[in-house]
Enzyme design. Sequence first.
Site, PDB file in Angstrom:
ATOM      1  CG  HIS A 104      -3.330   5.130  -0.223  1.00  0.00           C
ATOM      2  ND1 HIS A 104      -3.265   4.136  -0.932  1.00  0.00           N
ATOM      3  CD2 HIS A 104      -4.411   4.700   0.541  1.00  0.00           C
ATOM      4  CE1 HIS A 104      -4.205   3.062  -0.883  1.00  0.00           C
ATOM      5  NE2 HIS A 104      -5.056   3.411   0.164  1.00  0.00           N
ATOM      6  CE  LYS A 141      -4.048   1.973   2.546  1.00  0.00           C
ATOM      7  NZ  LYS A 141      -4.666   1.872   3.865  1.00  0.00           N
TER       8      LYS A 141
END
Length: 218
Positions: A105, A103
């Site tokens: 973010h 991921k």
Amino acid sequence: MESYKREFIQFLEGAGVLKFGDFTAKSGRKIPYFINAGDIKTGDQISKLGEFYAKAYFEKVGNKKTVLYGPAYKGIPIAVSVAVALSKEGLDVPFFFNRKEEKDHGEGGVFVGYKPQAGEEIVIVEDVITAGTAIRESMAILSSLKDTKVAATFVMVDRKEKGQTEKSAMAEVGEEFGFPVYSVVDVYDIIEYLEEKPENKENVDRIKAYLEINGAKA
């Protein structure tokens, strides 16, 4: 056979986790039986699965506090259920798992849950090891964690199959990475369980024939 092993095999069969037929393992081998934790579908089933793993944990590791790691995807509910089961017995351990894609973010990263600290020991909980492929993938992912080590791996069933050599995949993994791999039951326990009923003869014969070719020699 110990009563808990029979209970566990009955549980696996009743939950549809243990199936017989023609399947292809992650290793590419054509196998006559399949162990799939993805077929655990209810709260009661996942709770019971965690309890069996917890029994194995206490038997092999004792009351030692470690960090549970559940590889995505099937290992995730296993890790959670084992952590809950251990907690009910007075051992509160943290757990974490990985994302299939990192991921970029929010909190970011590849891991979700607890972040192991320097000096802590990790226990991997998986459903099954056939050729050791999944464990090697997990070790590559866990290599990003500094100053931690994997203390053990627990799986539902030891398939007793050879890995990249004539030794079992579980033995190879243990030797390669320096930690033990434990199982609640092994394929010979399943054979013993099946042999108690004559109607299971075909499945027993197919598993034995498969092990003649793919079974570990050590």
